[in-house]
Design an enzyme around this catalytic site. Structure first.
Site, PDB file in Angstrom:
ATOM      1  N   GLY A  10       9.358  31.480  15.829  1.00  0.00           N
ATOM      2  CA  GLY A  10      10.277  31.623  16.975  1.00  0.00           C
ATOM      3  C   GLY A  10       9.526  31.949  18.255  1.00  0.00           C
ATOM      4  N   GLY A  13      11.119  31.310  21.715  1.00  0.00           N
ATOM      5  CA  GLY A  13      12.428  31.921  21.948  1.00  0.00           C
ATOM      6  C   GLY A  13      12.410  32.993  23.025  1.00  0.00           C
ATOM      7  N   ASP A  14      13.583  33.524  23.278  1.00  0.00           N
ATOM      8  CA  ASP A  14      13.792  34.503  24.342  1.00  0.00           C
ATOM      9  C   ASP A  14      13.044  35.820  24.067  1.00  0.00           C
ATOM     10  OD1 ASP A  14      15.488  35.584  26.606  1.00  0.00           O
ATOM     11  OD2 ASP A  14      16.117  36.904  24.975  1.00  0.00           O
ATOM     12  N   LEU A  15      13.121  36.297  22.841  1.00  0.00           N
ATOM     13  CA  LEU A  15      12.496  37.585  22.516  1.00  0.00           C
ATOM     14  C   LEU A  15      10.977  37.503  22.638  1.00  0.00           C
ATOM     15  CD1 LEU A  15      13.285  40.450  21.456  1.00  0.00           C
ATOM     16  CD2 LEU A  15      12.623  39.622  19.193  1.00  0.00           C
ATOM     17  N   ARG A  44       9.628  24.511  17.335  1.00  0.00           N
ATOM     18  CA  ARG A  44       9.897  23.081  17.183  1.00  0.00           C
ATOM     19  C   ARG A  44       9.537  22.306  18.445  1.00  0.00           C
ATOM     20  NH1 ARG A  44      16.001  23.392  15.789  1.00  0.00           N
ATOM     21  NH2 ARG A  44      15.724  24.884  17.466  1.00  0.00           N
ATOM     22  N   ASP A 179      13.888  48.409  14.749  1.00  0.00           N
ATOM     23  CA  ASP A 179      15.084  48.884  15.423  1.00  0.00           C
ATOM     24  C   ASP A 179      14.518  49.379  16.753  1.00  0.00           C
ATOM     25  OD1 ASP A 179      17.031  50.670  16.535  1.00  0.00           O
ATOM     26  OD2 ASP A 179      18.078  50.549  14.624  1.00  0.00           O
ATOM     27  N   HIS A 180      14.706  48.599  17.814  1.00  0.00           N
ATOM     28  CA  HIS A 180      13.923  48.908  19.021  1.00  0.00           C
ATOM     29  C   HIS A 180      14.285  50.270  19.618  1.00  0.00           C
ATOM     30  CE1 HIS A 180      17.340  46.922  21.000  1.00  0.00           C
ATOM     31  NE2 HIS A 180      17.046  47.676  22.040  1.00  0.00           N
ATOM     32  N   LYS A 184      11.774  53.587  21.442  1.00  0.00           N
ATOM     33  CA  LYS A 184      11.919  54.225  22.754  1.00  0.00           C
ATOM     34  C   LYS A 184      11.202  55.570  22.715  1.00  0.00           C
ATOM     35  CE  LYS A 184      16.310  51.917  23.703  1.00  0.00           C
ATOM     36  NZ  LYS A 184      16.091  51.117  24.897  1.00  0.00           N
ATOM     37  N   GLU A 218      26.890  50.599  28.020  1.00  0.00           N
ATOM     38  CA  GLU A 218      26.333  49.492  28.798  1.00  0.00           C
ATOM     39  C   GLU A 218      27.321  49.116  29.891  1.00  0.00           C
ATOM     40  OE1 GLU A 218      24.261  46.227  26.421  1.00  0.00           O
ATOM     41  OE2 GLU A 218      25.741  47.017  25.034  1.00  0.00           O
ATOM     42  N   HIS A 242      21.325  51.153  15.593  1.00  0.00           N
ATOM     43  CA  HIS A 242      20.771  52.036  16.622  1.00  0.00           C
ATOM     44  C   HIS A 242      21.400  53.432  16.635  1.00  0.00           C
ATOM     45  CE1 HIS A 242      19.103  48.295  17.792  1.00  0.00           C
ATOM     46  NE2 HIS A 242      20.158  47.842  18.451  1.00  0.00           N
ATOM     47  N   LYS A 342      30.515  48.246  25.660  1.00  0.00           N
ATOM     48  CA  LYS A 342      30.129  47.349  26.755  1.00  0.00           C
ATOM     49  C   LYS A 342      31.095  47.553  27.916  1.00  0.00           C
ATOM     50  CE  LYS A 342      27.743  43.740  24.286  1.00  0.00           C
ATOM     51  NZ  LYS A 342      26.459  44.042  24.936  1.00  0.00           N
TER      52      LYS A 342
HETATM   53  P1  NAD Z   1      16.200  32.358  20.526  1.00  0.00           P
HETATM   54  O1  NAD Z   1      17.345  31.517  20.112  1.00  0.00           O
HETATM   55  O2  NAD Z   1      15.870  32.451  21.969  1.00  0.00           O
HETATM   56  O3  NAD Z   1      14.877  31.829  19.798  1.00  0.00           O
HETATM   57  C1  NAD Z   1      14.872  31.449  18.471  1.00  0.00           C
HETATM   58  C2  NAD Z   1      13.578  30.747  18.115  1.00  0.00           C
HETATM   59  O4  NAD Z   1      13.758  30.169  16.836  1.00  0.00           O
HETATM   60  C3  NAD Z   1      13.162  29.613  19.051  1.00  0.00           C
HETATM   61  O5  NAD Z   1      11.766  29.660  19.202  1.00  0.00           O
HETATM   62  C4  NAD Z   1      13.557  28.375  18.254  1.00  0.00           C
HETATM   63  O6  NAD Z   1      12.765  27.258  18.558  1.00  0.00           O
HETATM   64  C5  NAD Z   1      13.298  28.837  16.859  1.00  0.00           C
HETATM   65  N1  NAD Z   1      14.020  28.048  15.879  1.00  0.00           N
HETATM   66  C6  NAD Z   1      15.354  27.838  15.787  1.00  0.00           C
HETATM   67  N2  NAD Z   1      15.614  27.006  14.751  1.00  0.00           N
HETATM   68  C7  NAD Z   1      14.433  26.699  14.186  1.00  0.00           C
HETATM   69  C8  NAD Z   1      14.028  25.892  13.094  1.00  0.00           C
HETATM   70  N3  NAD Z   1      14.906  25.223  12.350  1.00  0.00           N
HETATM   71  N4  NAD Z   1      12.722  25.818  12.808  1.00  0.00           N
HETATM   72  C9  NAD Z   1      11.814  26.485  13.542  1.00  0.00           C
HETATM   73  N5  NAD Z   1      12.108  27.278  14.574  1.00  0.00           N
HETATM   74  C10 NAD Z   1      13.408  27.364  14.899  1.00  0.00           C
HETATM   75  O7  NAD Z   1      16.416  33.773  19.854  1.00  0.00           O
HETATM   76  P2  NAD Z   1      15.794  35.174  20.327  1.00  0.00           P
HETATM   77  O8  NAD Z   1      16.686  35.766  21.342  1.00  0.00           O
HETATM   78  O9  NAD Z   1      14.354  34.989  20.676  1.00  0.00           O
HETATM   79  O10 NAD Z   1      15.967  36.061  19.012  1.00  0.00           O
HETATM   80  C11 NAD Z   1      15.116  35.943  17.884  1.00  0.00           C
HETATM   81  C12 NAD Z   1      15.547  36.974  16.859  1.00  0.00           C
HETATM   82  O11 NAD Z   1      15.454  38.269  17.410  1.00  0.00           O
HETATM   83  C13 NAD Z   1      16.987  36.829  16.390  1.00  0.00           C
HETATM   84  O12 NAD Z   1      17.068  37.250  15.055  1.00  0.00           O
HETATM   85  C14 NAD Z   1      17.736  37.824  17.274  1.00  0.00           C
HETATM   86  O13 NAD Z   1      18.918  38.269  16.647  1.00  0.00           O
HETATM   87  C15 NAD Z   1      16.709  38.926  17.357  1.00  0.00           C
HETATM   88  N6  NAD Z   1      16.850  39.785  18.529  1.00  0.00           N
HETATM   89  C16 NAD Z   1      16.693  39.267  19.788  1.00  0.00           C
HETATM   90  C17 NAD Z   1      16.793  40.099  20.879  1.00  0.00           C
HETATM   91  C18 NAD Z   1      16.601  39.595  22.286  1.00  0.00           C
HETATM   92  O14 NAD Z   1      16.579  40.439  23.187  1.00  0.00           O
HETATM   93  N7  NAD Z   1      16.455  38.311  22.518  1.00  0.00           N
HETATM   94  C19 NAD Z   1      17.041  41.466  20.697  1.00  0.00           C
HETATM   95  C20 NAD Z   1      17.168  41.962  19.405  1.00  0.00           C
HETATM   96  C21 NAD Z   1      17.051  41.097  18.331  1.00  0.00           C
END
Ligand code: NAD
Length: 487
Positions: A10, A13-15, A44, A179-180, A184, A218, A242, A342
């Protein structure tokens, strides 16, 4: 710290962008990464190594605590990064990944220590773990570890299934469940605060404490997460993980000189001591609510039901308050109130300890106008501890409250993800959620989930921009208390 390979599922992704790459970079700048390491980003999207390194650099520019302005340092960090295209259920792709990991291990001459980080949707956790196992990626001559994100299950049963699945590949001591809130600094500080200060330690019990209030409010609504949130609600999104983790950290009463294992076993002890709330009794101890339109920070905002992506007639809780009893001799008779929501009036995560007001009960009371002593541990947005005492105003002759503040944080302190990833790289699980704690938390929450599903307790309204419904105030009023510290 031992050299290792960091395999990030991932990585596009955003995280990863907002938290994980900045955390790795800041650890690197602060010399908290191993001498030699390799980072492999998986996704991907069709990046190659160079375009992915540019992408990571942009994430550092935008989100890193340490500005990436020293070219030599940034380049050295980026040189450790490779990108590999992998769909999580592409079994053959894991063989390719194994080749890449081994190639990098041999180029850098580092042992087969492998950190796997699943920053992907939870439905992929199982398939990734299986493929790590089947491909041989998990057969290392060094250590292997897994960092995993929330949510860990949707209810007790799914959490157990997920854990069983993961445990085929990873032993409990190899799993680091983030558990972020445990990352803290102020939450991490709770163990020292209560164990390294004899003054505080001696007060940390039911002889002196009247009640404990834990708030995580929040201002934002569901933002872009409507689809996810509408099936989750505050109880799963905040309370099971949390809020209960912060409660465990608060109720711990450890002696000085304790070890990391002591912290975990004491947290488990507290989790076990949470008095169960049956489905039938949920309405007595739990308040659930949903926001309607209102004014937040001077701006008119719509109610939950009108947010894009929310199902018509949704019963999802955007606010939960609960009265929790810890069945341990030192906490007997002390209610722990938790509250999260929220679209509330302010963004605040804090623990308020209200001390018993012994003066009020004294027969020889001459200073009955004194306020109860109060300790506020602010976790977010500020990190500070505030103590409220009484003093006599010499002009009026009356008692009035005075406060003293101890500010903890500075602007450039390490962030939660830095602290947690650094700990995981060191194999230190103190501030991660052990399976026992996760299971006990789900056990406590499960009857409440069932009461919510059956609508056997009311779903109150609260106007956006407030501190929640009146029922939340009434919950405390039953014991003669009120929420403290609201603006
Ligand atoms: P996101 O949707 O932005 O990113 C998900 C990632 O998974 C991407 O890189 C995507 O390409 C990849 N992905 C999806 N389907 C795929 C597949 N079939 N094969 C390979 N890669 C694949 O999600 P996110 O926000 O980065 O969150 C990731 C995890 O962290 C999740 O479990 C989310 O619940 C958890 N989380 C996120 C945050 C946050 O602030 N973004 C906070 C707490 C927990």
């Amino acid at each position: 710290m031992e050299a290792m390979t960091f395999v990030l599922f991932g990585s596009t992704g955003d995280l990863a962008k907002r938290k994980i790459f900045p955390a790795l970079y800041n650890l690197y700048v602060d010399r908290k990464m191993p001498e030699a390491f390799s980072i492999i980003g998986l996704g991907r999207k069709s990046f190659n190594d160079a375009t992915f390194q540019t992408y990571v650099e942009q994430s550092l520019q935008e989100f890193s605590r340490n500005t990436p302005n020293d070219r030599k340092t940034v380049d050295a960090f980026l040189r450790s990064i490779r990108y590999h295209i992998l769909n999580v259920d592409d079994t053959a792709g894991y063989q390719e990944l194994l080749k890449l990991v081994e190639q990098r291990e041999s180029e850098l001459n580092i042992p087969q220590n492998r950190m796997f980080y699943m920053s992907v949707a939870p439905e992929f956790f199982g398939v990734i773990a299986d493929n790590i196992n089947a491909s041989g990626l998990g057969n290392t001559s060094g250590w292997k570890r897994l960092i995993i994100e929330k949510p860990f299950g949707h209810d007790l049963e799914s959490a157990r299934q997920l854990n069983q699945h993961l445990s085929k590949t990873f032993a409990e001591e190899e799993v680091f469940r983030i558990d972020h809130y445990l990352g803290k600094p102020m939450v991490q500080n709770m163990e020292s605060f209560t164990s390294a200060n004899p003054v505080i330690q001696s007060l940390w019990n039911n002889r002196h404490i009247a009640n404990v209030q834990i708030t995580a409010s929040e201002v934002v609504g569901v933002e872009e997460r409507a689809g996810y949130y509408d099936h989750t609600g505050a109880i799963r999104d905040m309370v099971q993980n949390h809020m209960l983790q912060v409660l465990m950290m608060t109720a711990m009463t450890l002696p000085g000189g304790h070890t990391a294992d002591d912290v975990r076993s004491h947290k488990k002890y507290i989790a076990k001591a949470l008095r169960p709330i049956s489905k039938e009794d949920a309405h007595k101890h739990i308040v659930r609510a949903q926001y309607v339109n209102g004014v937040v920070s001077g701006r008119e905002v719509q109610g939950y039901q009108d947010e894009p992506g929310i199902e018509l007639g949704s019963n999802t809780d955007t606010f939960v308050a609960a009265r929790v009893w810890v069945d341990d001799f030192s906490w007997e008779g002390v209610p722990f109130y938790i509250r999260t929501g929220k679209r509330m009036k302010e963004k605040s995560t804090r623990i308020v300890i209200e001390f018993k007001n012994t003066m009020q009960n004294s027969e020889i009371c001459v200073d009955c106008d004194g306020q109860p002593n109060m300790l506020t541990i602010s976790i977010n947005p500020e990190e500070k501890i505030t103590l409220q005492l009484n003093r006599r105003n010499v002009k009026t002759g009356l008692l009035e409250p005075m406060t003293s503040e101890f500010v903890m944080g500075t602007d450039n302190d390490p962030e939660a993800y830095e602290l947690l990833i650094g700990d995981a790289l060191n194999g230190d699980g103190t501030f991660f959620a052990h399976w026992d704690e996760v299971e006990l938390s789900w056990q406590w929450v499960q009857p409440i989930l069932e009461a919510f599903a059956d609508n056997s307790l009311p779903l109150h309204d609260y106007a956006a921009g407030t501190y929640g419904p009146e029922a939340s105030d009434a919950l405390l009023a039953e014991q003669g208390f009120r929420w403290l510290g609201d603006q």
